[in-house]
Design an enzyme around this catalytic site. Structure first.
Site, PDB file in Angstrom:
ATOM      1  N   HIS A  66      90.301  31.769  30.216  1.00 38.32           N
ATOM      2  CA  HIS A  66      89.023  31.360  30.840  1.00 38.32           C
ATOM      3  C   HIS A  66      89.217  32.003  32.416  1.00 38.32           C
ATOM      4  CE1 HIS A  66      86.889  28.654  28.094  1.00 38.32           C
ATOM      5  NE2 HIS A  66      88.393  28.592  27.588  1.00 38.32           N
ATOM      6  N   CYS A  87      86.057  32.889  25.368  1.00 36.87           N
ATOM      7  CA  CYS A  87      86.527  31.866  24.644  1.00 36.87           C
ATOM      8  C   CYS A  87      85.591  31.890  23.283  1.00 36.87           C
ATOM      9  CB  CYS A  87      86.940  30.658  25.123  1.00 36.87           C
ATOM     10  SG  CYS A  87      87.966  29.524  24.356  1.00 36.87           S
ATOM     11  N   GLU A 108      86.717  31.804  34.419  1.00 37.48           N
ATOM     12  CA  GLU A 108      85.721  30.961  35.480  1.00 37.48           C
ATOM     13  C   GLU A 108      86.649  29.812  35.610  1.00 37.48           C
ATOM     14  OE1 GLU A 108      86.024  31.083  31.933  1.00 37.48           O
ATOM     15  OE2 GLU A 108      85.085  29.159  31.216  1.00 37.48           O
TER      16      GLU A 108
END
Lengths: 80, 224
Positions: free
Chosen positions: B200, B86, B202
Site C-alpha cells: 500500500h 491490493c 497510499e
C-alpha cells in the site's frame, strides 16, 4: 436440471490449504492420507432442457467467472 | 492532474488513496462502481484496496463484472493509466488487464505489517522517481497476495521488464512473506500503462506512520 461445478487448483499450483488439512489429518492419527487438495463446489438449478446447451452455458460460466483458469481447473456434472 | 478512484461495495482504501493524492496536489473523485463511464478529465484511474464483494468466490472476481469495469477496460486499452492497489491488483488480474493471479498466502494467515521491497524495474511512470535496487518499506495487508503465473508467463514478464517490485529484507535480499512466485509484489502490463501491487503506497505518505516511501511512487504519476 441441477448443475454441480467443482473447482480446484491446477496440478503444479501449490495448494497451501490442502497442505494444512493434510498435516491436520496426520496429526489426528490418519497417517494413511496423502495428496490432499481443497477445492470448492458450486451447485445451482439451470432452467434448460437441452443438455448440450446446458453444458455449453456452464462451460462459459466457468471460463468467465466460476474458475480462474490461470490457477484453477473445473469439472461440470449434470445431475438429472 | 485528476485522479479518479473506483469504489465497489467493500472497498475501504478509497479515502486513504484520495488523501494521499490530494496531499501531492492532485484533484480527486471517488467513482461508484455503477457508473458506466470514466470521467473524461481523468489522468489516472486507481482501483483502491479493500474487500470488494466480501472477497466472495475469489478476491476481485465479482468486481470484475461491475458495470464500471467495461469502462475501465476500454480506458486501459486506450492507453489510460490505471493503478491497482491490493484488492485493486486482484481485480485487475481477474479482469485480465494484468497477467497472473493472486492466491491464498502460502502461510494461510492474513498478513498486516510493514515489509521491505526492492525496485526491480524503474523504466515506467510508476517507479521512475526511484532507482533499480532501491529498497523501500511499505505496509502490506492481505490474505490473498500469493502471486502466481506459469513459467511461460514469468519469462515474458522478465523479457518485457514488467516485474516492478519484489519482497525483500531491509538489505534487499529476497524475503518472501506470502509464497509469491519469485517473491514478486507488483507487475505492470506489457504496454506499461496498467500497474498492480499488493503493498500500500497510499499508506506510506508520512514518516509519523512508519514510512513515506509511497510519496515518490505516487508522485511518478503526477509528473507523467
Amino acid at each position: 436440471m441441477k448443475i454441480v461445478v467443482n473447482v480446484s487448483l491446477k496440478n503444479g499450483v501449490l495448494d497451501s490449504q490442502g497442505k494444512a488439512v493434510h498435516h491436520a489429518l496426520n496429526s489426528i492419527g490418519f497417517n494413511n492420507v496423502d495428496n490432499v487438495r481443497v477445492g470448492k463446489q458450486i451447485i445451482f438449478d439451470l432452467n434448460e432442457n437441452n443438455e448440450a446447451k446446458a453444458k455449453s452455458d456452464v462451460t462459459k460460466m466457468c471460463e468467465d467467472l466460476l474458475a480462474n483458469t490461470v490457477i484453477e481447473d473445473y469439472s461440470i456434472e449434470i445431475v438429472k | 492532474m485528476k485522479v479518479t478512484i473506483l469504489q465497489f461495495p467493500g472497498t475501504n482504501c478509497e479515502y486513504d488513496t484520495k488523501s494521499a493524492f490530494e496531499s501531492l496536489g492532485a484533484t480527486t473523485e471517488i467513482l461508484w462502481h455503477k457508473s458506466d463511464e470514466i470521467p473524461t478529465d481523468t489522468n489516472l484511474l486507481v482501483v483502491a484496496g479493500g474487500f470488494s464483494y466480501g472477497d466472495y468466490l475469489r478476491s476481485g472476481a465479482i468486481a470484475t463484472f461491475s458495470p464500471v469495469m467495461q469502462a475501465v477496460i476500454k480506458y486501459a486499452n486506450g492507453g489510460g493509466k490505471v493503478l491497482g492497489i491490493c484488492n485493486g491488483f486482484q481485480v485487475l488480474a481477474e479482469s485480465g488487464l494484468l497477467p497472473g493471479a493472486l492466491m491464498r498466502n502460502s502461510g494461510l494467515h492474513f498478513l498486516s505489517k510493514h515489509h521491505h521491497l526492492k525496485v526491480v524495474d524503474n523504466d515506467n511512470t510508476f517507479l521512475k522517481e526511484l532507482a533499480n535496487d532501491d529498497v523501500i518499506n511499505l505496509p502490506i495487508a492481505h490474505h490473498d497476495g500469493n502471486y502466481f503465473i506459469d513459467n511461460k508467463g514469468l519469462k515474458e514478464l522478465y523479457a518485457n521488464n514488467q516485474v516492478l517490485l519484489k519482497y525483500t529484507d531491509k538489505d534487499g535480499n529476497i524475503s518472501n512473506p506470502n509464497g509469491s512466485i519469485d517473491s514478486i509484489a507488483g507487475v505492470c502490463n506489457k504496454e506499461k500503462n496498467v500497474f498492480g501491487l499488493m503493498p500500500h503506497p497510499e499508506r506510506a505518505m508520512e514518516l509519523l506512520l512508519g514510512s513515506d516511501d509511497g510519496i515518490k511512487m505516487l508522485r511518478g504519476f503526477l509528473n507523467a
